[in-house]
Design a protein around this motif. Structure first.
Motif, PDB file in Angstrom:
ATOM      1  N   GLY A  35      -0.720 -12.681  13.115  1.00  0.00           N
ATOM      2  CA  GLY A  35      -0.694 -11.502  12.110  1.00  0.00           C
ATOM      3  C   GLY A  35      -1.796 -11.840  10.998  1.00  0.00           C
ATOM      4  N   TRP A  36      -2.300 -10.591  10.558  1.00  0.00           N
ATOM      5  CA  TRP A  36      -3.266 -10.837   9.479  1.00  0.00           C
ATOM      6  C   TRP A  36      -2.385 -10.463   7.995  1.00  0.00           C
ATOM      7  N   PHE A  37      -2.609 -11.086   6.898  1.00  0.00           N
ATOM      8  CA  PHE A  37      -2.267 -11.024   5.586  1.00  0.00           C
ATOM      9  C   PHE A  37      -3.271 -10.900   4.793  1.00  0.00           C
ATOM     10  N   ARG A  38      -3.128 -10.308   3.554  1.00  0.00           N
ATOM     11  CA  ARG A  38      -4.114 -10.543   2.536  1.00  0.00           C
ATOM     12  C   ARG A  38      -3.681 -10.485   1.067  1.00  0.00           C
ATOM     13  N   GLN A  39      -4.468 -11.035   0.236  1.00  0.00           N
ATOM     14  CA  GLN A  39      -4.104 -11.435  -1.190  1.00  0.00           C
ATOM     15  C   GLN A  39      -4.957 -11.105  -2.074  1.00  0.00           C
ATOM     16  N   ALA A  40      -4.875 -10.240  -2.871  1.00  0.00           N
ATOM     17  CA  ALA A  40      -5.580  -9.887  -3.911  1.00  0.00           C
ATOM     18  C   ALA A  40      -5.366 -10.482  -5.084  1.00  0.00           C
ATOM     19  N   PRO A  41      -6.207 -10.817  -6.290  1.00  0.00           N
ATOM     20  CA  PRO A  41      -5.922 -11.537  -7.469  1.00  0.00           C
ATOM     21  C   PRO A  41      -4.679 -10.966  -8.223  1.00  0.00           C
ATOM     22  N   GLY A  42      -3.729 -11.939  -8.527  1.00  0.00           N
ATOM     23  CA  GLY A  42      -2.580 -11.480  -9.386  1.00  0.00           C
ATOM     24  C   GLY A  42      -1.575 -10.667  -8.367  1.00  0.00           C
ATOM     25  N   LYS A  43      -1.830 -10.740  -7.095  1.00  0.00           N
ATOM     26  CA  LYS A  43      -0.952 -10.057  -6.483  1.00  0.00           C
ATOM     27  C   LYS A  43      -0.307 -10.830  -5.331  1.00  0.00           C
ATOM     28  N   GLU A  44       0.958 -10.417  -4.802  1.00  0.00           N
ATOM     29  CA  GLU A  44       1.744 -11.291  -3.645  1.00  0.00           C
ATOM     30  C   GLU A  44       0.647 -10.951  -2.512  1.00  0.00           C
ATOM     31  N   ARG A  45       0.874 -12.049  -1.676  1.00  0.00           N
ATOM     32  CA  ARG A  45       0.203 -11.925  -0.344  1.00  0.00           C
ATOM     33  C   ARG A  45       0.957 -10.856   0.330  1.00  0.00           C
ATOM     34  N   GLU A  46       0.420  -9.736   1.121  1.00  0.00           N
ATOM     35  CA  GLU A  46       0.969  -8.717   1.847  1.00  0.00           C
ATOM     36  C   GLU A  46       0.523  -8.497   3.255  1.00  0.00           C
ATOM     37  N   PHE A  47       1.580  -8.228   3.868  1.00  0.00           N
ATOM     38  CA  PHE A  47       1.187  -8.113   5.392  1.00  0.00           C
ATOM     39  C   PHE A  47       0.216  -6.881   5.676  1.00  0.00           C
ATOM     40  N   VAL A  48      -0.794  -7.081   6.602  1.00  0.00           N
ATOM     41  CA  VAL A  48      -1.697  -5.984   7.029  1.00  0.00           C
ATOM     42  C   VAL A  48      -1.385  -5.652   8.475  1.00  0.00           C
ATOM     43  N   VAL A  49      -1.377  -6.280   9.410  1.00  0.00           N
ATOM     44  CA  VAL A  49      -1.010  -6.012  10.813  1.00  0.00           C
ATOM     45  C   VAL A  49      -0.579  -7.039  11.608  1.00  0.00           C
ATOM     46  N   ALA A  50      -0.080  -7.154  12.642  1.00  0.00           N
ATOM     47  CA  ALA A  50       0.520  -8.036  13.568  1.00  0.00           C
ATOM     48  C   ALA A  50       0.289  -7.610  14.866  1.00  0.00           C
ATOM     49  N   ILE A  51       0.352  -8.627  15.893  1.00  0.00           N
ATOM     50  CA  ILE A  51       0.067  -8.353  17.492  1.00  0.00           C
ATOM     51  C   ILE A  51       0.951  -9.365  18.242  1.00  0.00           C
ATOM     52  N   SER A  52       1.490  -8.838  19.125  1.00  0.00           N
ATOM     53  CA  SER A  52       2.193  -9.497  20.141  1.00  0.00           C
ATOM     54  C   SER A  52       1.662 -10.672  20.739  1.00  0.00           C
ATOM     55  N   TRP A  53       2.318 -11.400  21.395  1.00  0.00           N
ATOM     56  CA  TRP A  53       1.399 -12.694  22.160  1.00  0.00           C
ATOM     57  C   TRP A  53       0.493 -11.885  23.424  1.00  0.00           C
ATOM     58  N   SER A  54       1.092 -10.954  23.780  1.00  0.00           N
ATOM     59  CA  SER A  54       0.056 -10.285  25.101  1.00  0.00           C
ATOM     60  C   SER A  54      -1.029  -9.568  24.486  1.00  0.00           C
ATOM     61  N   GLY A  55      -0.830  -8.880  23.362  1.00  0.00           N
ATOM     62  CA  GLY A  55      -1.725  -8.068  22.867  1.00  0.00           C
ATOM     63  C   GLY A  55      -1.223  -6.562  23.038  1.00  0.00           C
ATOM     64  N   GLY A  56      -0.189  -6.415  23.600  1.00  0.00           N
ATOM     65  CA  GLY A  56       0.202  -4.997  24.265  1.00  0.00           C
ATOM     66  C   GLY A  56       0.725  -4.312  22.875  1.00  0.00           C
ATOM     67  N   SER A  57       1.084  -4.848  22.122  1.00  0.00           N
ATOM     68  CA  SER A  57       1.896  -4.289  20.784  1.00  0.00           C
ATOM     69  C   SER A  57       1.317  -4.628  19.371  1.00  0.00           C
ATOM     70  N   THR A  58       1.164  -3.698  18.568  1.00  0.00           N
ATOM     71  CA  THR A  58       0.764  -3.953  17.131  1.00  0.00           C
ATOM     72  C   THR A  58       1.459  -3.333  16.277  1.00  0.00           C
ATOM     73  N   TRP A  59       1.677  -3.712  14.970  1.00  0.00           N
ATOM     74  CA  TRP A  59       2.186  -3.290  13.847  1.00  0.00           C
ATOM     75  C   TRP A  59       1.314  -3.265  12.581  1.00  0.00           C
ATOM     76  N   TYR A  60       1.014  -1.984  11.969  1.00  0.00           N
ATOM     77  CA  TYR A  60       0.158  -1.980  10.886  1.00  0.00           C
ATOM     78  C   TYR A  60       0.944  -1.495   9.545  1.00  0.00           C
ATOM     79  N   ALA A  61       0.384  -2.121   8.417  1.00  0.00           N
ATOM     80  CA  ALA A  61       0.988  -1.558   7.123  1.00  0.00           C
ATOM     81  C   ALA A  61       0.250  -0.119   7.078  1.00  0.00           C
ATOM     82  N   ASP A  62       1.185   0.674   6.490  1.00  0.00           N
ATOM     83  CA  ASP A  62       0.665   2.088   6.480  1.00  0.00           C
ATOM     84  C   ASP A  62      -0.740   2.307   5.675  1.00  0.00           C
ATOM     85  N   SER A  63      -1.033   1.133   4.749  1.00  0.00           N
ATOM     86  CA  SER A  63      -2.245   1.263   3.897  1.00  0.00           C
ATOM     87  C   SER A  63      -3.473   1.357   4.769  1.00  0.00           C
ATOM     88  N   VAL A  64      -3.470   0.542   6.009  1.00  0.00           N
ATOM     89  CA  VAL A  64      -4.612   0.347   6.750  1.00  0.00           C
ATOM     90  C   VAL A  64      -4.596   1.028   8.088  1.00  0.00           C
TER      91      VAL A  64
END
Length: 122
Positions: A35-64
């Motif tokens: 997975g990729w996460f991101r953290q802006a100054p003063g904010k909580e670390r937030e989920f961006v995207v994840a990928i399955s072990w095979s690469g066959g499935s991905t999940w994205y945050a609505d913002s990206v």
């Protein structure tokens, strides 16, 4: 154990693109979801995207969704995050992480990289 090292961050103008990489050590990389996460100054670390072990499935945050694309190359023990149409609100430290399960919450990720700074100027 998995060690993760991110690269590819930098300064870009709004509307531009960046490609982040995350290189992993360890022989079991291909068995982990990533997975990729991101953290802006003063904010909580937030989920961006994840990928399955095979690469066959991905999940994205609505913002990206529609702007970012995550992929992986298990032969190279590397995951990528292609970021297009970047916005100032995408400015953050970006972290890659590994998990034994498909997950969109930070608490289910076991190993983390040190992060790479992405700054988007307006």
């Amino acid at each position: 154990q998995v060690q993760l090292v991110e690269s590819g961050g930098g300064l870009v103008q709004a509307g531009g693109s960046l490609r982040l990489s995350c290189a992993a050590s360890g022989r079991t990389f291909s068995s982990y979801a990533m997975g990729w996460f991101r953290q802006a100054p003063g904010k909580e670390r937030e989920f961006v995207v994840a990928i399955s072990w095979s690469g066959g499935s991905t999940w994205y945050a609505d913002s990206v969704k529609g702007r970012f694309t995550m992929s992986r190359d298990n032969a190279k023990n590397t995951v990528y995050l292609q970021m297009n149409s970047l916005k100032p609100e995408d400015t953050a430290v970006y972290y890659c992480a590994s998990s034994r399960v498909k997950a969109t919450t930070r608490y289910e990720y076991d190993y983390w990289g040190q992060g790479t700074q992405v700054t988007v100027s307006s």
